[in-house]
Scaffold this motif. Structure first.
Motif, PDB file in Angstrom:
ATOM      1  N   ALA A   1      -6.463 -17.543  13.646  1.00 37.71           N
ATOM      2  CA  ALA A   1      -7.668 -18.756  11.899  1.00 37.71           C
ATOM      3  C   ALA A   1      -6.907 -17.458  10.918  1.00 37.71           C
ATOM      4  CB  ALA A   1      -8.635 -17.374  12.156  1.00 37.71           C
ATOM      5  N   ASP A   2      -7.218 -18.016   9.846  1.00 37.85           N
ATOM      6  CA  ASP A   2      -6.862 -17.663   8.407  1.00 37.85           C
ATOM      7  C   ASP A   2      -7.974 -17.531   7.779  1.00 37.85           C
ATOM      8  OD1 ASP A   2      -5.297 -20.558   7.722  1.00 37.85           O
ATOM      9  OD2 ASP A   2      -6.426 -20.157   6.614  1.00 37.85           O
ATOM     10  N   GLY A   3      -7.744 -15.993   6.492  1.00 40.12           N
ATOM     11  CA  GLY A   3      -8.192 -16.023   5.499  1.00 40.12           C
ATOM     12  C   GLY A   3      -8.437 -14.978   4.442  1.00 40.12           C
ATOM     13  N   THR A   4      -9.170 -13.952   4.735  1.00 40.26           N
ATOM     14  CA  THR A   4      -9.430 -12.779   3.801  1.00 40.26           C
ATOM     15  C   THR A   4     -10.060 -11.635   4.302  1.00 40.26           C
ATOM     16  OG1 THR A   4      -9.007 -14.411   1.635  1.00 40.26           O
ATOM     17  CG2 THR A   4      -9.432 -11.892   1.392  1.00 40.26           C
ATOM     18  N   ASP A   5      -8.585 -11.449   4.585  1.00 37.35           N
ATOM     19  CA  ASP A   5      -9.777  -9.109   4.991  1.00 37.35           C
ATOM     20  C   ASP A   5      -9.989  -9.019   3.584  1.00 37.35           C
ATOM     21  OD1 ASP A   5      -8.277  -7.615   7.884  1.00 37.35           O
ATOM     22  OD2 ASP A   5      -9.868  -7.480   6.699  1.00 37.35           O
ATOM     23  N   TYR A   6     -11.346  -8.719   3.665  1.00 34.76           N
ATOM     24  CA  TYR A   6     -11.864  -7.335   2.513  1.00 34.76           C
ATOM     25  C   TYR A   6     -11.916  -5.494   2.722  1.00 34.76           C
ATOM     26  CZ  TYR A   6     -13.730 -11.792   1.253  1.00 34.76           C
ATOM     27  OH  TYR A   6     -13.877 -13.449   0.766  1.00 34.76           O
ATOM     28  N   SER A   7     -11.121  -5.527   3.684  1.00 35.53           N
ATOM     29  CA  SER A   7     -10.351  -4.198   4.113  1.00 35.53           C
ATOM     30  C   SER A   7      -9.379  -3.593   3.462  1.00 35.53           C
ATOM     31  CB  SER A   7     -11.025  -3.596   5.744  1.00 35.53           C
ATOM     32  OG  SER A   7      -9.848  -4.332   6.122  1.00 35.53           O
ATOM     33  N   ARG A   8      -8.863  -4.905   3.281  1.00 34.62           N
ATOM     34  CA  ARG A   8      -8.031  -4.349   3.021  1.00 34.62           C
ATOM     35  C   ARG A   8      -6.987  -4.784   1.821  1.00 34.62           C
ATOM     36  NH1 ARG A   8      -3.238  -8.992   6.634  1.00 34.62           N
ATOM     37  NH2 ARG A   8      -4.128  -8.661   8.585  1.00 34.62           N
ATOM     38  N   ILE A   9      -6.419  -3.157   0.717  1.00 36.86           N
ATOM     39  CA  ILE A   9      -6.733  -3.140  -0.173  1.00 36.86           C
ATOM     40  C   ILE A   9      -5.193  -4.311  -0.969  1.00 36.86           C
ATOM     41  CG2 ILE A   9      -5.325  -1.258  -2.824  1.00 36.86           C
ATOM     42  CD1 ILE A   9      -6.841   0.657  -0.720  1.00 36.86           C
ATOM     43  N   TYR A  10      -3.989  -3.996  -0.528  1.00 34.63           N
ATOM     44  CA  TYR A  10      -2.863  -5.193  -0.233  1.00 34.63           C
ATOM     45  C   TYR A  10      -2.417  -6.170   0.460  1.00 34.63           C
ATOM     46  CZ  TYR A  10      -1.900  -0.699  -2.912  1.00 34.63           C
ATOM     47  OH  TYR A  10      -1.834   0.919  -4.269  1.00 34.63           O
ATOM     48  N   PHE A  11      -2.385  -7.392   0.592  1.00 33.46           N
ATOM     49  CA  PHE A  11      -2.242  -7.939   1.305  1.00 33.46           C
ATOM     50  C   PHE A  11      -2.974  -8.493   1.201  1.00 33.46           C
ATOM     51  CE2 PHE A  11       2.031  -7.869  -0.187  1.00 33.46           C
ATOM     52  CZ  PHE A  11       2.108  -6.618  -0.220  1.00 33.46           C
ATOM     53  N   PRO A  12      -4.294  -9.160   0.837  1.00 26.85           N
ATOM     54  CA  PRO A  12      -5.701  -9.301   1.885  1.00 26.85           C
ATOM     55  C   PRO A  12      -5.735 -10.818   2.416  1.00 26.85           C
ATOM     56  CG  PRO A  12      -5.682  -9.789   0.239  1.00 26.85           C
ATOM     57  CD  PRO A  12      -4.642  -8.964  -0.262  1.00 26.85           C
ATOM     58  N   LYS A  13      -4.405 -11.389   2.439  1.00 25.01           N
ATOM     59  CA  LYS A  13      -4.432 -12.778   3.019  1.00 25.01           C
ATOM     60  C   LYS A  13      -3.832 -12.456   4.673  1.00 25.01           C
ATOM     61  CE  LYS A  13      -5.936 -15.517  -0.002  1.00 25.01           C
ATOM     62  NZ  LYS A  13      -7.821 -15.945  -0.390  1.00 25.01           N
ATOM     63  N   PHE A  14      -4.697 -13.154   5.416  1.00 26.31           N
ATOM     64  CA  PHE A  14      -4.581 -12.749   6.459  1.00 26.31           C
ATOM     65  C   PHE A  14      -4.539 -14.010   7.527  1.00 26.31           C
ATOM     66  CE2 PHE A  14      -7.838 -14.093   9.592  1.00 26.31           C
ATOM     67  CZ  PHE A  14      -9.809 -13.632   8.654  1.00 26.31           C
ATOM     68  N   THR A  15      -3.543 -14.008   8.748  1.00 25.78           N
ATOM     69  CA  THR A  15      -3.281 -15.021   9.784  1.00 25.78           C
ATOM     70  C   THR A  15      -3.490 -14.279  11.459  1.00 25.78           C
ATOM     71  OG1 THR A  15      -2.657 -16.764   7.991  1.00 25.78           O
ATOM     72  CG2 THR A  15      -1.771 -17.379  10.792  1.00 25.78           C
ATOM     73  N   SER A  16      -4.461 -14.637  11.909  1.00 22.61           N
ATOM     74  CA  SER A  16      -4.128 -13.808  13.620  1.00 22.61           C
ATOM     75  C   SER A  16      -3.921 -14.987  14.509  1.00 22.61           C
ATOM     76  CB  SER A  16      -5.679 -13.507  13.122  1.00 22.61           C
ATOM     77  OG  SER A  16      -5.700 -12.038  12.632  1.00 22.61           O
ATOM     78  N   TRP A  17      -3.573 -14.303  15.648  1.00 24.92           N
ATOM     79  CA  TRP A  17      -3.782 -15.493  17.174  1.00 24.92           C
ATOM     80  C   TRP A  17      -4.390 -14.657  18.118  1.00 24.92           C
ATOM     81  CZ3 TRP A  17      -1.449 -19.944  16.673  1.00 24.92           C
ATOM     82  CH2 TRP A  17      -0.252 -20.497  15.954  1.00 24.92           C
ATOM     83  N   GLY A  18      -4.969 -15.089  18.717  1.00 28.42           N
ATOM     84  CA  GLY A  18      -5.937 -14.448  20.375  1.00 28.42           C
ATOM     85  C   GLY A  18      -4.752 -14.523  21.304  1.00 28.42           C
TER      86      GLY A  18
END
Length: 122
Positions: A96-113
């Motif tokens: 999944a990829d998206g935006t992590d609003y808990s991050r101040i810097y580099f909010p875009k994420f890509t995560s793997w199960g």
């Protein structure tokens, strides 16, 4: 954002399995979700993906047999696999990829199960 996959197992050729993957975290939004698979000696390949607008893509090898869907309220993506073949045997990973609003810097994420094993016997 963490992804937890489940639903793999052993099934005979022609059988069905449904994989699930749930995303968890504090505050985030998800764009694309998908499933990949890897077999020994091969690169990881895209099986299916679903965008936020529900547009889907499938590998040619699974078209007509697999169906990807998502439940945005539950932050979950599913992969319904019907007509399984021995060549579908692999470790399946959700993504999944998206935006992590808990991050101040580099909010875009890509995560793997963590990967779930699917074994199809002939």
């Amino acid at each position: 954002v963490q992804l937890q996959a489940s639903g793999g197992g052993l099934v005979q050729a022609g059988g069905s399995l449904r994989l699930s993957c749930v995303a968890s975290g504090s505050r985030f939004s998800i764009n694309d979700m998908g499933w990949y698979r890897r077999t020994p000696g091969k690169n990881r390949e895209l099986v299916a993906s679903v965008a936020a607008d529900a547009n889907t893509q499938y590998a040619d090898s699974v078209k007509g047999r697999f169906t990807i869907s998502r439940d945005n309220a539950k932050n979950t993506v599913y992969l319904q696999m019907n007509g399984l073949k021995p060549e579908d045997t692999a470790v399946y990973y959700c993504n999944a990829d998206g935006t992590d609003y808990s991050r101040i810097y580099f909010p875009k994420f890509t995560s793997w199960g963590q990967g779930t094993q699917v074994t199809v016997s002939s």
